[in-house]
Scaffold this motif. Sequence first.
Motif, PDB file in Angstrom:
ATOM      1  N   ALA A 158      31.718  40.043  48.456  1.00 58.45           N
ATOM      2  CA  ALA A 158      31.628  41.398  48.494  1.00 58.45           C
ATOM      3  C   ALA A 158      31.749  41.762  46.946  1.00 58.45           C
ATOM      4  CB  ALA A 158      33.082  41.835  49.300  1.00 58.45           C
ATOM      5  N   ASP A 159      31.128  42.936  46.689  1.00 57.76           N
ATOM      6  CA  ASP A 159      31.281  43.490  45.446  1.00 57.76           C
ATOM      7  C   ASP A 159      32.912  43.999  45.315  1.00 57.76           C
ATOM      8  OD1 ASP A 159      28.819  42.804  44.786  1.00 57.76           O
ATOM      9  OD2 ASP A 159      28.175  44.925  45.042  1.00 57.76           O
ATOM     10  N   ALA A 160      33.465  43.684  44.067  1.00 54.77           N
ATOM     11  CA  ALA A 160      34.748  44.383  43.751  1.00 54.77           C
ATOM     12  C   ALA A 160      34.247  46.033  43.311  1.00 54.77           C
ATOM     13  CB  ALA A 160      35.556  43.824  42.644  1.00 54.77           C
ATOM     14  N   PHE A 161      35.449  46.932  43.862  1.00 51.74           N
ATOM     15  CA  PHE A 161      35.098  48.293  43.289  1.00 51.74           C
ATOM     16  C   PHE A 161      35.541  48.185  41.636  1.00 51.74           C
ATOM     17  CE2 PHE A 161      36.525  52.952  44.160  1.00 51.74           C
ATOM     18  CZ  PHE A 161      35.322  53.296  44.148  1.00 51.74           C
ATOM     19  N   LYS A 162      34.663  48.665  40.730  1.00 48.62           N
ATOM     20  CA  LYS A 162      34.812  48.384  39.395  1.00 48.62           C
ATOM     21  C   LYS A 162      34.873  49.746  38.601  1.00 48.62           C
ATOM     22  CE  LYS A 162      31.019  45.790  39.408  1.00 48.62           C
ATOM     23  NZ  LYS A 162      30.824  45.468  40.897  1.00 48.62           N
ATOM     24  N   ILE A 163      35.740  49.474  37.687  1.00 51.64           N
ATOM     25  CA  ILE A 163      35.969  50.985  36.938  1.00 51.64           C
ATOM     26  C   ILE A 163      35.356  50.848  35.634  1.00 51.64           C
ATOM     27  CG2 ILE A 163      37.763  52.245  35.532  1.00 51.64           C
ATOM     28  CD1 ILE A 163      39.800  51.014  37.733  1.00 51.64           C
ATOM     29  N   HIS A 164      34.354  51.719  35.254  1.00 53.36           N
ATOM     30  CA  HIS A 164      33.650  51.499  34.125  1.00 53.36           C
ATOM     31  C   HIS A 164      34.294  52.125  33.031  1.00 53.36           C
ATOM     32  CE1 HIS A 164      30.489  52.264  31.256  1.00 53.36           C
ATOM     33  NE2 HIS A 164      30.727  53.473  31.396  1.00 53.36           N
ATOM     34  N   SER A 216      45.838  37.960  40.572  1.00 51.08           N
ATOM     35  CA  SER A 216      45.948  37.754  42.058  1.00 51.08           C
ATOM     36  C   SER A 216      47.285  38.332  42.564  1.00 51.08           C
ATOM     37  CB  SER A 216      45.909  36.449  42.262  1.00 51.08           C
ATOM     38  OG  SER A 216      46.567  35.575  41.463  1.00 51.08           O
ATOM     39  N   ALA A 217      48.032  38.530  42.024  1.00 51.58           N
ATOM     40  CA  ALA A 217      49.103  39.605  42.273  1.00 51.58           C
ATOM     41  C   ALA A 217      49.001  40.741  42.941  1.00 51.58           C
ATOM     42  CB  ALA A 217      50.183  39.757  41.249  1.00 51.58           C
ATOM     43  N   TYR A 218      47.695  41.307  42.794  1.00 49.69           N
ATOM     44  CA  TYR A 218      47.167  42.702  43.421  1.00 49.69           C
ATOM     45  C   TYR A 218      46.055  42.294  44.273  1.00 49.69           C
ATOM     46  CZ  TYR A 218      50.697  44.056  40.006  1.00 49.69           C
ATOM     47  OH  TYR A 218      51.717  44.175  39.193  1.00 49.69           O
ATOM     48  N   LYS A 219      45.865  43.064  45.215  1.00 47.47           N
ATOM     49  CA  LYS A 219      44.473  43.219  45.786  1.00 47.47           C
ATOM     50  C   LYS A 219      43.738  44.384  45.210  1.00 47.47           C
ATOM     51  CE  LYS A 219      44.377  43.407  50.423  1.00 47.47           C
ATOM     52  NZ  LYS A 219      44.949  44.079  51.733  1.00 47.47           N
ATOM     53  N   THR A 220      42.341  44.465  45.498  1.00 50.26           N
ATOM     54  CA  THR A 220      41.645  45.316  45.226  1.00 50.26           C
ATOM     55  C   THR A 220      40.804  45.840  46.067  1.00 50.26           C
ATOM     56  OG1 THR A 220      40.141  46.317  43.155  1.00 50.26           O
ATOM     57  CG2 THR A 220      39.715  43.984  44.197  1.00 50.26           C
ATOM     58  N   PHE A 221      40.095  47.043  45.933  1.00 48.61           N
ATOM     59  CA  PHE A 221      39.026  47.346  47.133  1.00 48.61           C
ATOM     60  C   PHE A 221      37.948  46.626  46.846  1.00 48.61           C
ATOM     61  CE2 PHE A 221      40.235  52.260  47.511  1.00 48.61           C
ATOM     62  CZ  PHE A 221      41.437  51.764  48.674  1.00 48.61           C
ATOM     63  N   LYS A 222      37.410  45.981  48.275  1.00 46.38           N
ATOM     64  CA  LYS A 222      36.430  45.308  48.247  1.00 46.38           C
ATOM     65  C   LYS A 222      35.125  45.829  49.053  1.00 46.38           C
ATOM     66  CE  LYS A 222      39.109  42.423  50.111  1.00 46.38           C
ATOM     67  NZ  LYS A 222      40.262  42.990  49.391  1.00 46.38           N
ATOM     68  N   VAL A 223      33.858  46.018  48.448  1.00 42.67           N
ATOM     69  CA  VAL A 223      32.991  46.788  48.945  1.00 42.67           C
ATOM     70  C   VAL A 223      32.347  46.087  50.160  1.00 42.67           C
ATOM     71  CG1 VAL A 223      30.737  47.806  48.656  1.00 42.67           C
ATOM     72  CG2 VAL A 223      32.314  47.974  46.850  1.00 42.67           C
ATOM     73  N   PHE A 224      32.382  46.540  51.413  1.00 41.52           N
ATOM     74  CA  PHE A 224      31.559  46.051  52.496  1.00 41.52           C
ATOM     75  C   PHE A 224      30.154  46.348  52.614  1.00 41.52           C
ATOM     76  CE2 PHE A 224      30.263  47.038  57.064  1.00 41.52           C
ATOM     77  CZ  PHE A 224      30.063  45.713  57.417  1.00 41.52           C
ATOM     78  N   ILE A 262      31.799  51.799  52.353  1.00 44.07           N
ATOM     79  CA  ILE A 262      32.724  51.517  53.114  1.00 44.07           C
ATOM     80  C   ILE A 262      33.255  50.386  52.318  1.00 44.07           C
ATOM     81  CG2 ILE A 262      33.367  50.818  55.313  1.00 44.07           C
ATOM     82  CD1 ILE A 262      31.078  52.614  56.264  1.00 44.07           C
ATOM     83  N   PHE A 263      34.631  50.176  52.409  1.00 41.18           N
ATOM     84  CA  PHE A 263      35.411  49.026  51.833  1.00 41.18           C
ATOM     85  C   PHE A 263      35.716  47.985  53.158  1.00 41.18           C
ATOM     86  CE2 PHE A 263      36.136  52.382  48.715  1.00 41.18           C
ATOM     87  CZ  PHE A 263      35.535  51.804  47.675  1.00 41.18           C
ATOM     88  N   TYR A 264      36.080  46.969  52.844  1.00 42.61           N
ATOM     89  CA  TYR A 264      36.660  45.999  53.960  1.00 42.61           C
ATOM     90  C   TYR A 264      38.208  46.384  54.024  1.00 42.61           C
ATOM     91  CZ  TYR A 264      32.985  42.356  53.925  1.00 42.61           C
ATOM     92  OH  TYR A 264      31.855  41.591  54.245  1.00 42.61           O
ATOM     93  N   ASP A 265      38.587  46.994  53.265  1.00 42.38           N
ATOM     94  CA  ASP A 265      40.079  47.482  53.181  1.00 42.38           C
ATOM     95  C   ASP A 265      40.401  48.135  54.360  1.00 42.38           C
ATOM     96  OD1 ASP A 265      39.189  46.984  50.255  1.00 42.38           O
ATOM     97  OD2 ASP A 265      41.120  46.269  50.326  1.00 42.38           O
TER      98      ASP A 265
END
Lengths: 112, 265
Positions: A28-34, B166-174, B258-261
Amino acid sequence: MPIGIRISPAGIDAEKAAIKDLVYTSEADAFKIHKLGISAKAKAGSYDIDHDLRYKPFFWIFSEGGAAGQMRKQNYFADISSTDFEEIDVATPNSTPDPVDLYYYIFINIIL
Amino acid sequence: MSIGLKVSRPTKPVETTDNKLISYSSEFISPKILKEGPLHFDFALNDTSDTVTIAHGLGFPPTYAVYGEVDDSNEMWQHWQSRGFFTDLAPARQLDTYADSYNLSIQMLRGDGLGAATYRGYYYIFMDIPIRNATKIYKQEKVGIKISQPRIDAEKAGDVQLSLNSAYKTFKVFKEYDFTMTFSGTNVITKRLSHGLGYWPAFEVGIRTADSARLFPLPYMVNSDGALYAFCTKDELVIIAQPASDPGALSIEGKAIIFYDQLAG
């Protein structure tokens, strides 16, 4: 997954975890801050936050509102939008009592 | 970029894929989720207000995102922003969300004379806020992966400066969607985008009118013009346009993520 990278939180098996529970996966792509930062003080009226993208990016704007020290995600400003002319326009309402800091996040993921 | 780490999605060449389509690049920071969890607003008969407070312990007001049910039928979840108004199926309900140095506060208000109900929500607190002293370290993990932005020492950098930790999750684009909605008088226009995840996911939506160079994040509501808002179900993301008056020949273009989260389900 036969190829790629997965990073899981500590204590979670990366191979068995669902994507929603991973820190990161190349599936998946990460949500990236520009760009993120704090604007100059914005007064009532219009205010621009510059970006150097040649398209209309998605963004979040936060600022102090209500009692001092309360940070609100903005959708109560009268008008707030991004353009492909390298800026985000924030029109603060006439009721803005004092100049406020605008905390902005500009993402590269949504493009129009 | 001459230094750093880039990861593309499978089958995409990492050297030639545009940053907009790259899975990960250390050039960028991804939002780091400090804390997340479910919310419950419990109203007894005739109650008009309920507030949920989440302590975060950061010492500064953080960025946040709050989602929740439109009503108590557990079907439709909206993105709740500050001072938001529910836009349908919810007589006289309002929200106020804010963060201060200690807490995230979400207050739900509703009109008099309503029955007992429970409304569910979900919150994210991020720790990427652009505070001026950004080197503070909030969560030391002895195992894991830290990736810094170019020219920043990953071992010494504060969490806020790291591209990935890796201590934190991030939003992952579905999935990303392009859509168009064409108005017809004052008819309510509905766009349904199927996601099929089987649970309520986090999402973002932006729109622009065909004659405007501007992108507006949803929910976008102007009393004289009507309302534009979006909600998700377990299977779809639904975008609603409610014109207050006939806009004439008008179409709007939009983009949704839409995110996987997972919010619930």
